[in-house]
Design a protein around this motif. Structure first.
Motif, PDB file in Angstrom:
ATOM      1  N   LYS A 103       6.502  81.119  37.439  1.00  0.00           N
ATOM      2  CA  LYS A 103       7.925  81.152  37.077  1.00  0.00           C
ATOM      3  C   LYS A 103       8.459  79.748  36.871  1.00  0.00           C
ATOM      4  O   LYS A 103       8.131  78.834  37.615  1.00  0.00           O
ATOM      5  N   LYS A 104       9.318  79.590  35.846  1.00  0.00           N
ATOM      6  CA  LYS A 104       9.926  78.298  35.550  1.00  0.00           C
ATOM      7  C   LYS A 104      11.437  78.449  35.586  1.00  0.00           C
ATOM      8  O   LYS A 104      11.982  79.471  35.165  1.00  0.00           O
ATOM      9  N   TYR A 105      12.121  77.422  36.089  1.00  0.00           N
ATOM     10  CA  TYR A 105      13.573  77.433  36.223  1.00  0.00           C
ATOM     11  C   TYR A 105      14.136  76.118  35.712  1.00  0.00           C
ATOM     12  O   TYR A 105      13.452  75.096  35.717  1.00  0.00           O
ATOM     13  N   THR A 106      15.411  76.142  35.312  1.00  0.00           N
ATOM     14  CA  THR A 106      16.120  74.941  34.906  1.00  0.00           C
ATOM     15  C   THR A 106      17.330  74.781  35.810  1.00  0.00           C
ATOM     16  O   THR A 106      18.129  75.702  35.938  1.00  0.00           O
ATOM     17  N   ILE A 107      17.458  73.624  36.426  1.00  0.00           N
ATOM     18  CA  ILE A 107      18.526  73.324  37.366  1.00  0.00           C
ATOM     19  C   ILE A 107      19.281  72.102  36.860  1.00  0.00           C
ATOM     20  O   ILE A 107      18.681  71.159  36.353  1.00  0.00           O
ATOM     21  N   PHE A 108      20.612  72.111  37.021  1.00  0.00           N
ATOM     22  CA  PHE A 108      21.443  70.972  36.647  1.00  0.00           C
ATOM     23  C   PHE A 108      22.061  70.386  37.914  1.00  0.00           C
ATOM     24  O   PHE A 108      22.608  71.120  38.734  1.00  0.00           O
ATOM     25  N   THR A 109      21.975  69.057  38.070  1.00  0.00           N
ATOM     26  CA  THR A 109      22.577  68.385  39.219  1.00  0.00           C
ATOM     27  C   THR A 109      23.279  67.114  38.757  1.00  0.00           C
ATOM     28  O   THR A 109      23.039  66.625  37.658  1.00  0.00           O
ATOM     29  N   ASP A 110      24.131  66.586  39.646  1.00  0.00           N
ATOM     30  CA  ASP A 110      24.684  65.258  39.374  1.00  0.00           C
ATOM     31  C   ASP A 110      23.805  64.235  40.100  1.00  0.00           C
ATOM     32  O   ASP A 110      22.819  64.586  40.754  1.00  0.00           O
ATOM     33  N   ALA A 111      24.167  62.971  40.016  1.00  0.00           N
ATOM     34  CA  ALA A 111      23.345  61.910  40.605  1.00  0.00           C
ATOM     35  C   ALA A 111      23.324  61.982  42.134  1.00  0.00           C
ATOM     36  O   ALA A 111      22.407  61.467  42.762  1.00  0.00           O
ATOM     37  N   SER A 112      24.330  62.639  42.733  1.00  0.00           N
ATOM     38  CA  SER A 112      24.398  62.749  44.185  1.00  0.00           C
ATOM     39  C   SER A 112      23.582  63.917  44.713  1.00  0.00           C
ATOM     40  O   SER A 112      23.499  64.137  45.919  1.00  0.00           O
ATOM     41  N   GLY A 113      23.055  64.737  43.819  1.00  0.00           N
ATOM     42  CA  GLY A 113      22.249  65.886  44.227  1.00  0.00           C
ATOM     43  C   GLY A 113      23.026  67.181  44.290  1.00  0.00           C
ATOM     44  O   GLY A 113      22.470  68.204  44.692  1.00  0.00           O
ATOM     45  N   ASN A 114      24.303  67.177  43.907  1.00  0.00           N
ATOM     46  CA  ASN A 114      25.092  68.407  43.899  1.00  0.00           C
ATOM     47  C   ASN A 114      24.681  69.268  42.714  1.00  0.00           C
ATOM     48  O   ASN A 114      24.619  68.782  41.578  1.00  0.00           O
TER      49      ASN A 114
END
Length: 97
Positions: A82-93
């Motif tokens: 399984k593959k996923y795409t995650i979006f975060t900011d530079a702080s890890g949020n």
């Protein structure tokens, strides 16, 4: 004569049942403009982002990392097949998109 009036009433009554007003259906179309992401080395991903991945998605592997001009990261991770795409900011949020 009574049968004629009764049958006429039934026929006219059936017309009103079939003439029911249907609710209007609205269709909306959304277009999301996504900032341009450029691929970066996995070593260039901040430690806070990597820490968030390890805590939020255990037993996954970071495959690719992308960064945009807003300093947001698009991370492609995998867990087995399984593959996923995650979006975060530079702080890890984690950012929901």
């Amino acid at each position: 004569m009574k049968k004629l009036i009764l049958s006429a009433a039934i026929v006219l009554g059936s017309f009103t049942v079939n003439a029911a007003v249907l609710p209007a259906v609205s269709i909306s179309q959304s277009v999301f403009a996504q900032s341009e992401f450029t691929e970066v080395a996995i070593d260039a991903v901040p430690a806070a982002v990597k820490s968030t991945l390890e805590k939020s998605f255990p037993n996954t592997k970071l495959e690719k990392a992308y960064k945009n001009e807003k300093n947001e990261y698009k991370l492609e991770i995998s867990s087995g097949e399984k593959k996923y795409t995650i979006f975060t900011d530079a702080s890890g949020n984690i950012i929901k998109k």
